[in-house]
Scaffold this active site. Structure first.
Site, mmCIF file in Angstrom:
data_model
loop_
_atom_site.group_PDB
_atom_site.id
_atom_site.type_symbol
_atom_site.label_atom_id
_atom_site.label_comp_id
_atom_site.label_asym_id
_atom_site.label_seq_id
_atom_site.Cartn_x
_atom_site.Cartn_y
_atom_site.Cartn_z
ATOM 1 C CD GLU A 162 -3.145 0.937 2.045
ATOM 2 O OE1 GLU A 162 -3.409 -0.208 2.484
ATOM 3 O OE2 GLU A 162 -3.886 1.920 2.250
ATOM 4 N NE ARG A 163 -2.314 5.251 -0.151
ATOM 5 C CZ ARG A 163 -3.296 5.549 -0.993
ATOM 6 N NH1 ARG A 163 -3.073 5.627 -2.299
ATOM 7 N NH2 ARG A 163 -4.519 5.729 -0.557
ATOM 8 C CD GLU A 289 -7.620 6.184 6.260
ATOM 9 O OE1 GLU A 289 -6.825 5.239 6.079
ATOM 10 O OE2 GLU A 289 -7.473 7.315 5.754
ATOM 11 C CG ASP A 368 -2.723 11.049 5.404
ATOM 12 O OD1 ASP A 368 -1.669 10.586 5.853
ATOM 13 O OD2 ASP A 368 -3.521 10.384 4.719
ATOM 14 C CD GLU A 390 2.370 6.540 11.115
ATOM 15 O OE1 GLU A 390 1.797 6.119 12.138
ATOM 16 O OE2 GLU A 390 1.870 6.424 9.983
ATOM 17 C CD GLU A 396 -0.652 8.279 0.747
ATOM 18 O OE1 GLU A 396 -0.158 7.946 1.843
ATOM 19 O OE2 GLU A 396 -1.885 8.227 0.519
ATOM 20 C CD1 TRP A 544 -12.217 10.879 0.640
ATOM 21 C CD2 TRP A 544 -11.475 9.750 2.416
ATOM 22 N NE1 TRP A 544 -12.274 9.537 0.333
ATOM 23 C CE2 TRP A 544 -11.823 8.815 1.413
ATOM 24 C CE3 TRP A 544 -10.980 9.257 3.634
ATOM 25 C CZ2 TRP A 544 -11.707 7.437 1.576
ATOM 26 C CZ3 TRP A 544 -10.849 7.884 3.804
ATOM 27 C CH2 TRP A 544 -11.218 6.991 2.781
HETATM 28 O O1 GCW Z 1 -2.514 8.412 4.021
HETATM 29 C C1 GCW Z 1 -3.387 7.407 4.241
HETATM 30 C C2 GCW Z 1 -3.084 6.479 3.138
HETATM 31 C C3 GCW Z 1 -3.554 5.088 3.411
HETATM 32 C C4 GCW Z 1 -2.982 4.650 4.760
HETATM 33 C C5 GCW Z 1 -3.470 5.608 5.828
HETATM 34 C C6 GCW Z 1 -2.882 5.273 7.199
HETATM 35 C C7 GCW Z 1 -2.241 2.472 5.370
HETATM 36 O O2 GCW Z 1 -3.653 6.987 1.955
HETATM 37 O O3 GCW Z 1 -3.105 4.272 2.375
HETATM 38 O O4 GCW Z 1 -3.303 3.324 5.069
HETATM 39 O O5 GCW Z 1 -3.061 6.904 5.512
HETATM 40 O O6 GCW Z 1 -1.894 5.887 7.554
HETATM 41 O O7 GCW Z 1 -3.412 4.435 7.883
#
Ligand code: GCW
Length: 683
Positions: A162-163, A289, A368, A390, A396, A544
């Site tokens: 993922e990403r 999410e 994010d 983190e 991304e 979102w």
């Molecule tokens: O930025 C978002 C991403 C998701 C990611 C999520 C997270 C792993 O688009 O792909 O999921 O954050 O950090 O949980």
């Protein structure tokens, strides 16, 4: 300078023979008294590093009557009757490099506070040699400022990441763990060289197959991976599915206060530790999410995290609980819900309620991983709770490893930010290393940017981000430049042209990327889903919670207490006031905190609209210059890397133009205001 990009910064090509002379004398004999596996791997690494430059050193388990290098823990060292004043100065993972006298000869000693310290000490001397540092400059006592330095891998068992922008997973393939672990061993070496001491091997989004990683079906294979990492001082962790008791345990609930559920997790923990005695712990994305979590049962995050922490406690494991929790189903017309407030709102009331082996993992920004965000106000607000930082190493929102974006400056800004939580000097780096509030655990986590691509990171220059992450997690006081220079020397040698081209390129790359993408801290404006390329309204009318609120009059999110969402109040004074007041709010965050007319004057004297035009034109020009500068290095960089980087600069320049034109056209159409300089804006 010919070496493969696969070797990253462990190429072991000497850049300065003269500097090496200072070390040479010690490398005939390597004295090692320990048979520990980590120390053996360290010695192997040293031999490998030296193999091309000196005759093979003899490894002895006794002191010869001549100069030599001694490698061992402080205990090994003392057992040899050698004296050195290191007690209390050396943390367990720290090391000291010094020269001591023994009879009539000199012993260059690498002394670790533990086996891991020895390993890091050996990598320190290797780094010093190959980045052209004299022995004198290499002598030191060095301790990690953060005890936990962990990488999160968003790898799924089908092999996708993922990403991920650098190929497929090196851990998983076809819903199984890979058979051949040789690449994982090379990865462990790379990580040990930058002192990473933990890896979470699976995605925080734990799907059906990955949920089973904690069962007998897969634990033997997880144990094989853990064994490879163990040899390099790295602990293995797993992301878990909070609903596991229901999904694989045959229970009807995953309620954290239910006795059967508690017992189920205790049994799981006991099983995991029977396979992996030094298992690190669980990483959990819950109630975020669409992932399951304690909310389903009317419980809170502390209930959820503590239940797991209790299961891991007897074995020394930790629960890393993510704070990336927000309402992702908002009505875009509702301007009172502010996603930026979510982490604080969810977790601040729980401060002090978490067990001491729980750590909250907090993203650097409140939204994010955008190219520019203020610090999450949760740093500084959790006085009685462990927190980890983190960062997202995988790019991304920062060019997906097609664009060059050296992220160390961004991370440093976050770590150097003063929260004022305990008065002036309450820097984020002190919050996350645990020293500000005297927390039990502290650390820095990065979402990894690697895959099975030939260069590990897709864009070969993105290796600098992985390298920089490790160095910064070890010591947040290193400067972005220092880290960049070190990386360039180790990766490309010490050619002055290369150094003078690539270092500045790295250092300005973040600013360049910011210039041609979203302006003044507003973020987003990307294509939904994959997040690559410009789409100004891509997330504007979605659920979102990521908006810019641009209309023909103005743009930006009013997050003030006075007239907006009240987000600024989550900061301590004087930070809150600084952001609240439009005159003191730094321009780079203007649109994050304020909604302003396009005619608003920035501190530069430019209007917002003119700033948007100027930065977008300039960003493209600067991207073009980077490409041209790279082309001048042809012949000085190995061909493979040269071509791979050039290919990406080609893409970056084309895509930067697209960003420029899409953004400029959007705002020109919205405002009807022309560019003062009459440059080409498509109508
Ligand atoms: O930025 C978002 C991403 C998701 C990611 C999520 C997270 C792993 O688009 O792909 O999921 O954050 O950090 O949980």
């Amino acid at each position: 300078f010919a070496a493969s990009m696969y070797d990253c910064w462990l190429k072991y090509v000497l850049c300065d023979d003269k500097v090496f002379d200072g070390y040479k004398d010690y490398f005939k004999y390597i004295v090692v008294k320990s048979s520990d596996r980590i120390i053996n791997n360290a010695v192997e690494e040293l031999k490998k590093a030296l193999s091309s430059i000196v005759e093979e050193a003899e490894v002895l388990d006794y002191m010869p009557k001549s100069n030599c290098i001694f490698i061992g823990t402080l205990d090994d060292f003392k057992a040899e009757g050698l004296k050195v004043d290191l007690e209390r100065k050396l943390k367990s993972e720290g090391f000291a490099l010094n020269v001591v006298k023994k009879d009539n000869h000199n012993v260059l000693s690498i002394i670790g506070g533990s086996e891991k310290g020895v390993l890091y000490g050996v990598f320190h001397i290797i780094r010093s040699i190959f980045s052209g540092k004299s022995l004198e400059d290499a002598l030191c006592i060095d301790n990690p400022q953060n005890d936990f330095r962990i990488l999160n891998h968003w790898d799924n068992m089908d092999g996708n990441i993922e990403r991920g922008y650098a190929g497929k997973s090196i851990f998983f393939k076809d819903n199984r763990i890979v058979d051949d672990l040789s690449r994982i061993k090379d990865y462990a070496r790379l990580l040990a060289s930058i002192a990473v001491n933990g890896v979470v091997i699976n995605n925080v989004n734990v799907h059906e197959q990955e949920t089973k990683l904690i069962t007998d079906e897969f634990l033997p294979d997880v144990a094989r991976i853990a064994d490879v990492f163990r040899g390099y001082g790295i602990k293995t962790y797993l992301s878990i599915n909070f609903a596991s008791p229901v999904e694989i345990g045959g229970l009807s609930t995953a309620d954290p206060l239910n006795d059967e559920v508690k017992k189920w997790w205790k049994d799981v923990a006991s099983k995991i530790y029977s396979y992996i005695p030094d298992f690190g712990g669980f990483l959990v994305k819950a109630d975020s999410e669409f992932r399951p979590g304690p909310f389903t049962y009317g419980r809170n995050h502390a209930d959820g995290a503590n239940m797991l922490a209790e299961a891991l406690k007897p074995y020394g494991g930790i629960v890393i609980w993510r704070t990336f929790v927000y309402n992702c189903m908002v009505d875009w017309r509702d301007r009172s819900t502010d996603r930026a407030k979510a982490a604080y709102d969810n977790f601040k009331p729980l401060d002090g309620k978490f067990m001491d082996n729980v750590v909250l993992q907090v993203k650097n920004g409140p939204m994010d991983f955008q190219i520019r965000e203020p610090i999450t106000p949760l740093f500084g607000a959790m006085e009685k709770t462990n927190v980890f930082m983190e960062f997202q190493i995988t790019q991304e929102y920062t060019g997906q490893q097609k664009h060059l974006c050296y992220l160390v400056p961004l991370w440093k800004e976050a770590l150097d930010f003063d929260t004022f939580a305990k008065g002036e000097g309450s820097f984020v780096k002190k919050v996350v290393n645990g020293s500000l509030f005297g927390s039990e655990h502290g650390g820095i986590v990065g979402v990894a940017n690697i895959g099975d691509s030939a260069s590990w990171t897709g864009h070969p220059l993105a290796q600098s981000n992985l390298y920089g992450f490790g160095r910064l997690a070890w010591n947040p006081d290193f400067s972005s430049r220092e880290i960049a220079e070190e990386w360039v020397r180790l990766t490309f040698g010490c050619d002055e042209d290369v150094l003078n081209t690539v270092v500045p390129m790295l250092l300005e790359s973040r600013e360049i990327y910011e210039e041609y993408t979203s302006p003044l801290g507003i973020g987003w404006m990307v294509n939904p889903g994959h997040h690559y390329g410009p789409n100004i309204d891509g997330y504007e009318y979605s659920h979102w919670g990521t908006y810019h609120y641009a209309d023909f009059k103005g743009i930006g999110v009013d997050r003030t207490v006075e007239t907006g969402t009240g987000y600024t109040a989550q900061y301590k004074e004087p930070v809150a006031k600084m952001y609240e007041n439009i005159d003191t709010c730094p321009d780079e965050f203007l649109l994050f905190f304020h909604h302003v007319p396009y005619s608003h004057k920035l501190k530069s004297g430019k209007t917002v609209i003119q700033h948007i035009y100027d930065t977008h034109f300039e960003g493209v020009e600067r991207a073009e210059k980077m490409r041209e500068a790279w082309i001048k290095l042809k012949g000085k960089i190995d061909d493979e890397t040269y071509k791979a980087v050039l290919e990406r600069f080609d893409i970056q320049v084309v895509d930067a133009k697209e960003w420029r034109d899409v953004v400029n056209t959007y705002f020109y159409r919205k405002t009807g205001i022309k560019d003062e300089h009459g440059r080409k804006i498509y109508e």
